[in-house]
Design a protein around this motif. Structure first.
Motif, PDB file in Angstrom:
ATOM      1  N   VAL A  40       0.836  -1.206   0.000  1.00 41.18           N
ATOM      2  CA  VAL A  40       0.000   0.000   0.000  1.00 41.18           C
ATOM      3  C   VAL A  40       0.867   1.251   0.000  1.00 41.18           C
ATOM      4  O   VAL A  40       0.603   2.214  -0.737  1.00 41.18           O
ATOM      5  N   VAL A  41       1.918   1.259   0.809  1.00 38.52           N
ATOM      6  CA  VAL A  41       2.832   2.404   0.838  1.00 38.52           C
ATOM      7  C   VAL A  41       3.524   2.558  -0.512  1.00 38.52           C
ATOM      8  O   VAL A  41       3.681   3.679  -1.027  1.00 38.52           O
ATOM      9  N   GLU A  42       3.928   1.450  -1.118  1.00 37.76           N
ATOM     10  CA  GLU A  42       4.558   1.509  -2.439  1.00 37.76           C
ATOM     11  C   GLU A  42       3.593   2.068  -3.485  1.00 37.76           C
ATOM     12  O   GLU A  42       3.998   2.839  -4.364  1.00 37.76           O
ATOM     13  N   GLU A  43       2.327   1.698  -3.388  1.00 36.94           N
ATOM     14  CA  GLU A  43       1.315   2.211  -4.316  1.00 36.94           C
ATOM     15  C   GLU A  43       1.174   3.725  -4.181  1.00 36.94           C
ATOM     16  O   GLU A  43       1.130   4.453  -5.182  1.00 36.94           O
ATOM     17  N   ALA A  44       1.122   4.206  -2.946  1.00 38.61           N
ATOM     18  CA  ALA A  44       1.014   5.648  -2.722  1.00 38.61           C
ATOM     19  C   ALA A  44       2.253   6.369  -3.228  1.00 38.61           C
ATOM     20  O   ALA A  44       2.157   7.407  -3.889  1.00 38.61           O
ATOM     21  N   SER A  45       3.412   5.817  -2.947  1.00 36.13           N
ATOM     22  CA  SER A  45       4.659   6.432  -3.382  1.00 36.13           C
ATOM     23  C   SER A  45       4.748   6.488  -4.904  1.00 36.13           C
ATOM     24  O   SER A  45       5.151   7.498  -5.478  1.00 36.13           O
ATOM     25  N   ALA A  46       4.342   5.403  -5.568  1.00 42.71           N
ATOM     26  CA  ALA A  46       4.393   5.355  -7.033  1.00 42.71           C
ATOM     27  C   ALA A  46       3.458   6.378  -7.660  1.00 42.71           C
ATOM     28  O   ALA A  46       3.687   6.833  -8.789  1.00 42.71           O
ATOM     29  N   ALA A  47       2.399   6.768  -6.934  1.00 45.40           N
ATOM     30  CA  ALA A  47       1.452   7.777  -7.439  1.00 45.40           C
ATOM     31  C   ALA A  47       1.906   9.198  -7.117  1.00 45.40           C
ATOM     32  O   ALA A  47       1.175  10.152  -7.395  1.00 45.40           O
ATOM     33  N   GLY A  48       3.095   9.333  -6.535  1.00 40.24           N
ATOM     34  CA  GLY A  48       3.623  10.656  -6.256  1.00 40.24           C
ATOM     35  C   GLY A  48       3.241  11.223  -4.906  1.00 40.24           C
ATOM     36  O   GLY A  48       3.456  12.416  -4.649  1.00 40.24           O
ATOM     37  N   LEU A  49       2.685  10.380  -4.028  1.00 38.90           N
ATOM     38  CA  LEU A  49       2.294  10.839  -2.694  1.00 38.90           C
ATOM     39  C   LEU A  49       3.458  10.580  -1.743  1.00 38.90           C
ATOM     40  O   LEU A  49       3.676   9.451  -1.298  1.00 38.90           O
ATOM     41  N   SER A  50       4.206  11.621  -1.451  1.00 37.13           N
ATOM     42  CA  SER A  50       5.458  11.465  -0.718  1.00 37.13           C
ATOM     43  C   SER A  50       5.329  11.705   0.777  1.00 37.13           C
ATOM     44  O   SER A  50       6.285  11.504   1.527  1.00 37.13           O
ATOM     45  N   ASP A  51       4.161  12.126   1.233  1.00 32.59           N
ATOM     46  CA  ASP A  51       3.923  12.438   2.648  1.00 32.59           C
ATOM     47  C   ASP A  51       2.796  11.529   3.123  1.00 32.59           C
ATOM     48  O   ASP A  51       1.635  11.719   2.754  1.00 32.59           O
ATOM     49  N   ILE A  52       3.138  10.539   3.943  1.00 34.50           N
ATOM     50  CA  ILE A  52       2.182   9.500   4.319  1.00 34.50           C
ATOM     51  C   ILE A  52       1.988   9.476   5.825  1.00 34.50           C
ATOM     52  O   ILE A  52       2.963   9.467   6.588  1.00 34.50           O
ATOM     53  N   LEU A  53       0.734   9.486   6.251  1.00 29.76           N
ATOM     54  CA  LEU A  53       0.384   9.343   7.662  1.00 29.76           C
ATOM     55  C   LEU A  53      -0.295   7.992   7.853  1.00 29.76           C
ATOM     56  O   LEU A  53      -1.319   7.711   7.225  1.00 29.76           O
ATOM     57  N   ILE A  54       0.277   7.157   8.718  1.00 29.85           N
ATOM     58  CA  ILE A  54      -0.332   5.869   9.039  1.00 29.85           C
ATOM     59  C   ILE A  54      -1.020   5.992  10.391  1.00 29.85           C
ATOM     60  O   ILE A  54      -0.394   6.367  11.385  1.00 29.85           O
ATOM     61  N   VAL A  55      -2.318   5.697  10.414  1.00 32.23           N
ATOM     62  CA  VAL A  55      -3.109   5.768  11.644  1.00 32.23           C
ATOM     63  C   VAL A  55      -3.102   4.384  12.277  1.00 32.23           C
ATOM     64  O   VAL A  55      -3.644   3.431  11.719  1.00 32.23           O
ATOM     65  N   THR A  56      -2.456   4.277  13.430  1.00 32.38           N
ATOM     66  CA  THR A  56      -2.288   2.982  14.073  1.00 32.38           C
ATOM     67  C   THR A  56      -3.091   2.921  15.364  1.00 32.38           C
ATOM     68  O   THR A  56      -3.830   3.843  15.714  1.00 32.38           O
ATOM     69  N   GLY A  57      -2.923   1.823  16.091  1.00 37.36           N
ATOM     70  CA  GLY A  57      -3.560   1.636  17.384  1.00 37.36           C
ATOM     71  C   GLY A  57      -2.646   0.808  18.265  1.00 37.36           C
ATOM     72  O   GLY A  57      -1.509   0.500  17.894  1.00 37.36           O
ATOM     73  N   ARG A  58      -3.146   0.427  19.407  1.00 38.43           N
ATOM     74  CA  ARG A  58      -2.347  -0.393  20.308  1.00 38.43           C
ATOM     75  C   ARG A  58      -1.976  -1.710  19.642  1.00 38.43           C
ATOM     76  O   ARG A  58      -2.782  -2.305  18.931  1.00 38.43           O
ATOM     77  N   GLY A  59      -0.755  -2.163  19.895  1.00 40.58           N
ATOM     78  CA  GLY A  59      -0.299  -3.437  19.338  1.00 40.58           C
ATOM     79  C   GLY A  59       0.172  -3.348  17.900  1.00 40.58           C
ATOM     80  O   GLY A  59       0.353  -4.369  17.245  1.00 40.58           O
ATOM     81  N   ALA A 126      -5.332  11.608  -0.149  1.00 42.28           N
ATOM     82  CA  ALA A 126      -5.792  10.266  -0.494  1.00 42.28           C
ATOM     83  C   ALA A 126      -5.906   9.425   0.768  1.00 42.28           C
ATOM     84  O   ALA A 126      -5.188   9.645   1.746  1.00 42.28           O
ATOM     85  N   VAL A 127      -6.815   8.476   0.744  1.00 37.74           N
ATOM     86  CA  VAL A 127      -6.947   7.486   1.811  1.00 37.74           C
ATOM     87  C   VAL A 127      -6.822   6.112   1.177  1.00 37.74           C
ATOM     88  O   VAL A 127      -7.533   5.798   0.209  1.00 37.74           O
ATOM     89  N   LEU A 128      -5.909   5.303   1.698  1.00 41.95           N
ATOM     90  CA  LEU A 128      -5.705   3.934   1.218  1.00 41.95           C
ATOM     91  C   LEU A 128      -5.811   3.008   2.417  1.00 41.95           C
ATOM     92  O   LEU A 128      -5.053   3.147   3.389  1.00 41.95           O
ATOM     93  N   LEU A 129      -6.732   2.077   2.395  1.00 42.04           N
ATOM     94  CA  LEU A 129      -6.870   1.159   3.516  1.00 42.04           C
ATOM     95  C   LEU A 129      -5.669   0.216   3.556  1.00 42.04           C
ATOM     96  O   LEU A 129      -5.241  -0.323   2.529  1.00 42.04           O
ATOM     97  N   GLY A 130      -5.145   0.011   4.759  1.00 39.47           N
ATOM     98  CA  GLY A 130      -3.904  -0.727   4.917  1.00 39.47           C
ATOM     99  C   GLY A 130      -3.991  -2.210   4.672  1.00 39.47           C
ATOM    100  O   GLY A 130      -2.962  -2.895   4.616  1.00 39.47           O
ATOM    101  N   ASP A 131      -5.207  -2.746   4.508  1.00 42.83           N
ATOM    102  CA  ASP A 131      -5.349  -4.177   4.251  1.00 42.83           C
ATOM    103  C   ASP A 131      -6.076  -4.448   2.930  1.00 42.83           C
ATOM    104  O   ASP A 131      -6.571  -5.543   2.697  1.00 42.83           O
TER     105      ASP A 131
END
Length: 292
Positions: A40-59, A126-131
């Motif tokens: 998913v990160v590679e897909e965003a990067s290939a589309a020119g999106l160089s600033d990525i925020l990953i929303v995580t949780g516990r664990g 952009a929003v890309l679901l991590g799974d």
């Protein structure tokens, strides 16, 4: 305004894939030899999106560790002359500028997107679901970004699914514009098949205007007691056009066991290093097991 930022929600608990996800994030499940979220990160990067925020949780700390430098591992690989492997692990950290924030409570996709507002600011994103995976090199995100540049409005990805499965997704009421492009009149979250406005299901790719945050702020909990992104998109569609790109190529929800297997096979057969032998194995398997 050109889109340069991506948000990847990755805070879900992965209960559909237990027990494998008891002690590791579902986004870190390996698909061939890379964790799902790396695709998913590679897909965003290939589309020119160089600033990525990953929303995580516990664990979910292993996600951060994966995209961070590992000096001990790099030194070990270098000492063993494993330069191809060394190149591969270093490339991971150079994919994009990656930031992290935690979703404090599991309150749904809409809430996960809402916590990204301070990072995104007043820009489209952009929003890309991590799974949710597409084939490597698939131009889905690039196509959506082009539609956004053309109209200056939000764009969501949809795909046809059997009507019997539409209750697993958000279903859109479409107004056709041209091939593979519709305007969204409304979205119904996980409707019964008989109530669905179409069999076009919302999948895990979005390009959103910053007005989505105005809609999220006033939302009450919807389906399942969660803050639904689809509800915010409905509100947004009342104020400005929202478009949908109709994807007619494979995509995979790796939180689903069957889709996980399909993704592994599809991505493996396309690999230059593994594909020829793996395709031969599949041919042999079909013959031996008399699968056709």
């Amino acid at each position: 305004m050109k889109v340069t930022k991506a948000v990847i929600p990755a805070a879900g608990m992965g209960t559909r894939f237990l027990p494998a996800t008891k002690a590791q994030p579902k986004e870190m499940l390996p698909v061939v030899d890379k964790p799902a979220i790396q695709y998913v990160v590679e897909e965003a990067s290939a589309a020119g999106l160089s600033d990525i925020l990953i929303v995580t949780g516990r664990g979910k700390r292993t996600i951060e560790d994966h995209f961070d430098r590992s000096f001990e591992l790099e030194a070990f690989l270098e000492s063993k002359d494993k330069f191809d492997e060394l190149k591969g692990v270093r490339e991971i950290t150079d994919l994009a500028q990656i930031h992290y924030i935690r979703q404090r409570d599991p309150r749904g996709l809409g809430d996960a997107v809402a916590v990204a507002e301070p990072h995104v600011g007043g820009e489209p994103f952009a929003v890309l679901l991590g799974d949710d995976l597409v084939a490597e090199g698939d131009p889905l995100l690039q196509e959506m970004l082009r539609i956004h540049e053309r109209f200056g409005r939000s764009v969501i990805a949809v795909a046809e699914v059997p009507r019997s499965e539409i209750s697993l997704y958000g279903s859109i009421e479409p107004e056709t514009i041209e091939d593979n492009l519709v305007r969204v009149a409304r979205v119904v979250e996980k409707p019964r098949p008989e109530d669905a406005p179409s069999n076009l299901a919302v999948i895990g790719r979005y390009v959103l205007t910053p007005e989505i945050f105005d809609a999220l702020r006033v939302l009450e909990a919807g389906h399942g007691g969660e803050i639904q992104l689809t509800d915010a998109i409905n509100t947004l569609a009342e104020e400005q056009a929202v478009y949908a790109y109709v994807m007619d190529r494979p995509r995979f929800d790796i939180g689903n066991r069957l889709d996980y297997l399909k993704a592994t096979v599809e991505l493996a057969v396309d690999r230059e290093d593994l594909g020829p032998e793996f395709r031969e194995f599949l041919r042999d398997l079909v013959q031996r097991r008399r699968l056709l």
